[in-house]
Write a protein that holds these residues in place. Structure first.
Motif, PDB file in Angstrom:
ATOM      1  N   MET A  42      -2.470  11.046  -0.958  1.00  0.00           N
ATOM      2  CA  MET A  42      -3.839  11.770  -1.583  1.00  0.00           C
ATOM      3  C   MET A  42      -4.517  10.835  -2.517  1.00  0.00           C
ATOM      4  O   MET A  42      -5.604  10.662  -2.600  1.00  0.00           O
ATOM      5  N   GLU A  43      -3.838   9.959  -3.471  1.00  0.00           N
ATOM      6  CA  GLU A  43      -4.494   8.974  -4.183  1.00  0.00           C
ATOM      7  C   GLU A  43      -5.189   8.020  -3.441  1.00  0.00           C
ATOM      8  O   GLU A  43      -6.541   7.930  -3.615  1.00  0.00           O
ATOM      9  N   GLN A  44      -4.859   7.457  -2.217  1.00  0.00           N
ATOM     10  CA  GLN A  44      -5.614   6.512  -1.595  1.00  0.00           C
ATOM     11  C   GLN A  44      -6.667   7.298  -0.988  1.00  0.00           C
ATOM     12  O   GLN A  44      -7.750   6.449  -0.831  1.00  0.00           O
ATOM     13  N   MET A  45      -6.592   8.357  -0.386  1.00  0.00           N
ATOM     14  CA  MET A  45      -7.702   9.181   0.181  1.00  0.00           C
ATOM     15  C   MET A  45      -8.798   9.281  -0.728  1.00  0.00           C
ATOM     16  O   MET A  45     -10.092   9.272  -0.477  1.00  0.00           O
ATOM     17  N   THR A  46      -8.416   9.837  -1.900  1.00  0.00           N
ATOM     18  CA  THR A  46      -9.407  10.007  -2.895  1.00  0.00           C
ATOM     19  C   THR A  46     -10.225   8.869  -3.431  1.00  0.00           C
ATOM     20  O   THR A  46     -11.537   8.940  -3.541  1.00  0.00           O
ATOM     21  N   VAL A 102      -3.959   9.390 -12.714  1.00  0.00           N
ATOM     22  CA  VAL A 102      -3.238   9.695 -11.264  1.00  0.00           C
ATOM     23  C   VAL A 102      -2.213   8.501 -11.178  1.00  0.00           C
ATOM     24  O   VAL A 102      -0.961   8.799 -10.926  1.00  0.00           O
ATOM     25  N   ARG A 103      -2.841   7.322 -11.222  1.00  0.00           N
ATOM     26  CA  ARG A 103      -1.790   6.120 -10.984  1.00  0.00           C
ATOM     27  C   ARG A 103      -0.630   6.155 -12.054  1.00  0.00           C
ATOM     28  O   ARG A 103       0.500   5.918 -11.598  1.00  0.00           O
ATOM     29  N   ARG A 104      -0.790   6.579 -13.287  1.00  0.00           N
ATOM     30  CA  ARG A 104       0.108   6.499 -14.251  1.00  0.00           C
ATOM     31  C   ARG A 104       1.132   7.736 -13.626  1.00  0.00           C
ATOM     32  O   ARG A 104       2.378   7.633 -13.987  1.00  0.00           O
ATOM     33  N   LEU A 105       0.766   8.717 -13.604  1.00  0.00           N
ATOM     34  CA  LEU A 105       1.615   9.844 -12.969  1.00  0.00           C
ATOM     35  C   LEU A 105       2.445   9.266 -11.653  1.00  0.00           C
ATOM     36  O   LEU A 105       3.853   9.466 -11.652  1.00  0.00           O
ATOM     37  N   LEU A 106       1.851   8.564 -10.940  1.00  0.00           N
ATOM     38  CA  LEU A 106       2.684   8.282  -9.704  1.00  0.00           C
ATOM     39  C   LEU A 106       3.818   7.412  -9.946  1.00  0.00           C
ATOM     40  O   LEU A 106       4.623   6.931  -9.237  1.00  0.00           O
ATOM     41  N   VAL A 152      -2.898  17.454  -7.776  1.00  0.00           N
ATOM     42  CA  VAL A 152      -3.951  18.445  -8.249  1.00  0.00           C
ATOM     43  C   VAL A 152      -4.944  17.463  -9.170  1.00  0.00           C
ATOM     44  O   VAL A 152      -6.174  17.925  -8.907  1.00  0.00           O
ATOM     45  N   LEU A 153      -4.237  16.445  -9.861  1.00  0.00           N
ATOM     46  CA  LEU A 153      -5.388  15.833 -10.496  1.00  0.00           C
ATOM     47  C   LEU A 153      -6.363  14.989  -9.855  1.00  0.00           C
ATOM     48  O   LEU A 153      -7.524  14.942  -9.965  1.00  0.00           O
TER      49      LEU A 153
END
Length: 247
Positions: free
Chosen positions: A222-226, A132-136, A148-149
């Motif tokens: 979304m990343e932070q919350m996940t 996810v981090r790489r996509l961001l 989605v990931l």
């Protein structure tokens, strides 16, 4: 893998529990060969033995498994008072069984209930979220992709938590069903539920092609919350503070 400190805390507690059960017992020989029985000096000591035995039986049910041979044998030997010797003899045998379970876990012959499921939570946190981090960080990546990931990571972790605690689902498997089961069991808070629902809603929008409200900023949120939810789930893995002596 499951956090090593949590695993060791769990086994250390089991060791202390076994030792406490047998601490005040004396062996009384029946005078017929090796026969005899275990006993304690007074009612206060007996009450302590009974309380510690109840804790040991619950421990085996929780961490060896409700249907495991360990749990069945421990219940049977305690209920039969050590095959008719004495209540203390049955409790002493429970302590012996608990010690042997510890030995087999440490040797790799047995595993702590839920250990494999919690390894999935760890994998989600370290592997999937790094993707996810790489996509961001990729300027050409559409925000729907990391969202989605994140949703997939969240669903995997929730399912693993439900499986590890042996919870039953009232509805077909889904993020909502997993969340409901964990909340009903008191393992997550009302605020956790709100956070999960927010993430699930964002994931559904991305998965169904509703891109109008999506942005890199919302994907970052979304990343932070996940990650917050994954850490919360990790906190309720093997060691939840449901036995004394944690830490």
């Amino acid at each position: 893998m499951v956090d090593g400190a949590s695993r060791e805390n769990l086994l250390n507690y089991a060791r202390r529990l076994s030792a406490d059960i047998k601490a005040d017992m004396d062996w009384h020989s029946s005078g017929h060969g090796s026969g005899g029985y275990w006993t304690v000096a007074n009612h206060a000591a007996l009450s302590k033995v009974m309380a510690k035995s109840a804790a040991a039986l619950e421990f085996l049910r929780r961490y060896a498994g409700d249907e495991s041979s360990w749990t069945h044998r421990a219940n049977a030997i305690y209920d039969s008072k050590g095959d008719g010797q004495s209540l203390e003899s049955g409790a002493h045998a429970v302590g012996d069984l608990l010690e042997e379970w510890i030995n087999q876990v440490e040797s790799g012959a047995n595993e702590i209930l839920g250990e494999r499921q919690w390894s999935e939570v760890s994998l989600v946190g370290t592997d999937i979220m790094s993707q996810v981090r790489r996509l961001l960080e990729e300027p050409r990546s559409h925000p729907a992709a990391p969202i989605v990931l994140c949703g997939a990571a969240l669903e995997t972790a929730l399912r693993s938590a439900v499986d590890a605690h042996g919870l039953e689902l009232r509805n077909r498997p889904s993020v909502a069903a997993y969340t409901s089961a964990l909340r009903s069991a008191g393992l997550i808070t009302a605020q956790d539920v709100k956070d999960i629902e927010m993430c699930a809603g964002l994931r559904n929008s991305a998965a169904h092609g509703q891109f109008e409200g999506l942005s890199p900023e919302r994907a970052g949120l979304m990343e932070q919350m996940t990650n917050l939810i994954l850490r919360r789930l990790a906190d309720i893995q093997l060691v939840q503070g449901d036995f004394p002596g944690r830490g």
